[in-house]
Design a protein around this motif. Structure first.
Motif, PDB file in Angstrom:
ATOM      1  N   ALA A   1      38.020  38.259  40.538  1.00  0.00           N
ATOM      2  CA  ALA A   1      38.552  38.283  41.332  1.00  0.00           C
ATOM      3  C   ALA A   1      39.967  37.321  41.918  1.00  0.00           C
ATOM      4  O   ALA A   1      40.469  37.578  42.358  1.00  0.00           O
ATOM      5  N   LEU A   2      40.022  36.219  41.309  1.00  0.00           N
ATOM      6  CA  LEU A   2      40.157  34.825  41.406  1.00  0.00           C
ATOM      7  C   LEU A   2      42.074  36.024  40.866  1.00  0.00           C
ATOM      8  O   LEU A   2      42.248  35.027  41.322  1.00  0.00           O
ATOM      9  N   GLU A   3      42.298  36.355  39.596  1.00  0.00           N
ATOM     10  CA  GLU A   3      43.025  36.841  39.337  1.00  0.00           C
ATOM     11  C   GLU A   3      44.194  37.856  40.419  1.00  0.00           C
ATOM     12  O   GLU A   3      45.305  38.897  39.382  1.00  0.00           O
ATOM     13  N   LEU A   4      43.383  38.595  41.412  1.00  0.00           N
ATOM     14  CA  LEU A   4      43.922  39.375  41.568  1.00  0.00           C
ATOM     15  C   LEU A   4      45.143  39.094  42.611  1.00  0.00           C
ATOM     16  O   LEU A   4      45.275  38.301  42.674  1.00  0.00           O
ATOM     17  N   GLN A   5      46.405  40.126  42.860  1.00  0.00           N
ATOM     18  CA  GLN A   5      47.208  39.703  43.510  1.00  0.00           C
ATOM     19  C   GLN A   5      47.409  40.678  44.517  1.00  0.00           C
ATOM     20  O   GLN A   5      47.396  41.945  44.221  1.00  0.00           O
ATOM     21  N   PRO A   6      48.355  40.213  46.123  1.00  0.00           N
ATOM     22  CA  PRO A   6      48.614  41.611  46.692  1.00  0.00           C
ATOM     23  C   PRO A   6      49.206  42.844  45.958  1.00  0.00           C
ATOM     24  O   PRO A   6      50.109  42.059  45.287  1.00  0.00           O
ATOM     25  N   GLY A   7      48.521  44.060  46.528  1.00  0.00           N
ATOM     26  CA  GLY A   7      49.348  44.894  46.203  1.00  0.00           C
ATOM     27  C   GLY A   7      48.139  45.943  44.782  1.00  0.00           C
ATOM     28  O   GLY A   7      48.413  46.990  44.093  1.00  0.00           O
ATOM     29  N   ASP A   8      48.298  45.072  43.871  1.00  0.00           N
ATOM     30  CA  ASP A   8      46.565  44.735  43.033  1.00  0.00           C
ATOM     31  C   ASP A   8      45.479  46.292  43.159  1.00  0.00           C
ATOM     32  O   ASP A   8      45.381  47.277  44.545  1.00  0.00           O
ATOM     33  N   ARG A   9      46.158  47.334  42.862  1.00  0.00           N
ATOM     34  CA  ARG A   9      45.020  48.674  43.243  1.00  0.00           C
ATOM     35  C   ARG A   9      43.540  48.818  42.757  1.00  0.00           C
ATOM     36  O   ARG A   9      43.545  48.553  41.378  1.00  0.00           O
ATOM     37  N   LEU A  10      42.861  48.255  43.659  1.00  0.00           N
ATOM     38  CA  LEU A  10      41.454  48.194  43.477  1.00  0.00           C
ATOM     39  C   LEU A  10      40.720  50.324  43.756  1.00  0.00           C
ATOM     40  O   LEU A  10      41.250  49.912  44.523  1.00  0.00           O
ATOM     41  N   ILE A  11      39.796  49.619  42.608  1.00  0.00           N
ATOM     42  CA  ILE A  11      39.421  51.360  42.933  1.00  0.00           C
ATOM     43  C   ILE A  11      37.576  51.411  43.533  1.00  0.00           C
ATOM     44  O   ILE A  11      36.717  50.284  43.327  1.00  0.00           O
ATOM     45  N   THR A  12      37.304  52.100  45.037  1.00  0.00           N
ATOM     46  CA  THR A  12      36.757  51.610  45.109  1.00  0.00           C
ATOM     47  C   THR A  12      35.973  53.306  45.304  1.00  0.00           C
ATOM     48  O   THR A  12      36.002  53.932  45.527  1.00  0.00           O
ATOM     49  N   ARG A  13      34.753  53.454  46.111  1.00  0.00           N
ATOM     50  CA  ARG A  13      34.178  54.298  46.535  1.00  0.00           C
ATOM     51  C   ARG A  13      33.976  55.547  47.461  1.00  0.00           C
ATOM     52  O   ARG A  13      34.138  56.792  47.264  1.00  0.00           O
ATOM     53  N   GLU A  14      34.746  54.672  48.236  1.00  0.00           N
ATOM     54  CA  GLU A  14      35.320  55.715  49.705  1.00  0.00           C
ATOM     55  C   GLU A  14      36.449  56.271  49.693  1.00  0.00           C
ATOM     56  O   GLU A  14      36.559  57.788  50.332  1.00  0.00           O
ATOM     57  N   ARG A  15      37.751  55.611  48.697  1.00  0.00           N
ATOM     58  CA  ARG A  15      38.997  56.132  49.070  1.00  0.00           C
ATOM     59  C   ARG A  15      39.478  56.322  47.971  1.00  0.00           C
ATOM     60  O   ARG A  15      40.666  56.583  47.824  1.00  0.00           O
ATOM     61  N   GLY A  16      38.832  55.632  46.850  1.00  0.00           N
ATOM     62  CA  GLY A  16      40.235  56.275  45.394  1.00  0.00           C
ATOM     63  C   GLY A  16      40.181  55.186  44.629  1.00  0.00           C
ATOM     64  O   GLY A  16      40.175  53.522  45.496  1.00  0.00           O
TER      65      GLY A  16
END
Length: 188
Positions: free
Chosen positions: A40-55
């Protein structure tokens, strides 16, 4: 990870006041992204997270702070094969999405969100090896997403809601030197 001074307090009310339960993701928690599992700490704005609801959904921003909060230890495989894939420490206030047999075991529904603390307090949770781990001082990451979404971490599904309103103000300065945020200023 350091234990809070509040854990040695003789008065539980004093300890709770010094270490209130807060949600957020532990800095080391690996989240599934377009580039694989990333702490989590290495994430940057714009990184694409995989979500259950919206891909895949882009991370808008993140607030990082050291907080003293009650923690819960989730044993590897307690919710089924590789769920989670490794033992995890989560803040007691972190909501976990339970589906299928685990959900039926906790509240008789096909699907439910429960806090890690509520799971640890239940007889079913204790049977599965989910237990309170005391209050600890940890770095928590509050992810700012377009809406509340469920993220994947070590085979668990964790609900990420909006950070509490008082933490988003025009005076708030991001830890990494990003500009101040306001609720109206979030770019989706």
């Amino acid at each position: 990870m350091l234990h809070c001074a509040a854990t040695s307090s003789r008065c539980d009310k004093t300890a709770e006041a010094l270490c209130p339960a807060v949600s957020g993701l532990a800095a080391e928690l690996p989240l599934l992204t377009a580039r694989g599992a990333v702490p989590a700490l290495e994430l940057q704005p714009g990184d694409r997270l995989i979500t259950r609801e919206r891909g895949m959904v882009p991370l808008i921003d993140m607030l990082v702070e050291a907080r003293c909060t009650p923690m819960v230890r989730i044993a590897a495989g307690c919710f089924g094969k590789a769920r989670p894939g490794a033992s995890l420490l989560l803040p007691a206030a972190q909501k976990i999405l339970l589906r299928g047999a685990p959900a039926w075991g906790f509240d008789g529904c096909e699907r439910t969100h429960m806090t890690a603390g509520a799971i640890a307090d239940s007889p079913c949770g204790r049977t599965l090896g989910i237990q309170h781990s005391g209050r600890s001082l940890i770095r928590l990451c509050q992810l700012i997403l377009p809406e509340p979404l469920t993220l994947y971490a070590e085979g668990l599904e964790l609900l990420v809601e909006e950070p509490p309103t008082p933490r988003l103000s025009t005076q708030l300065q991001g830890q990494r030197g990003r500009p101040a945020l306001s609720r109206a200023g979030l770019r989706l």
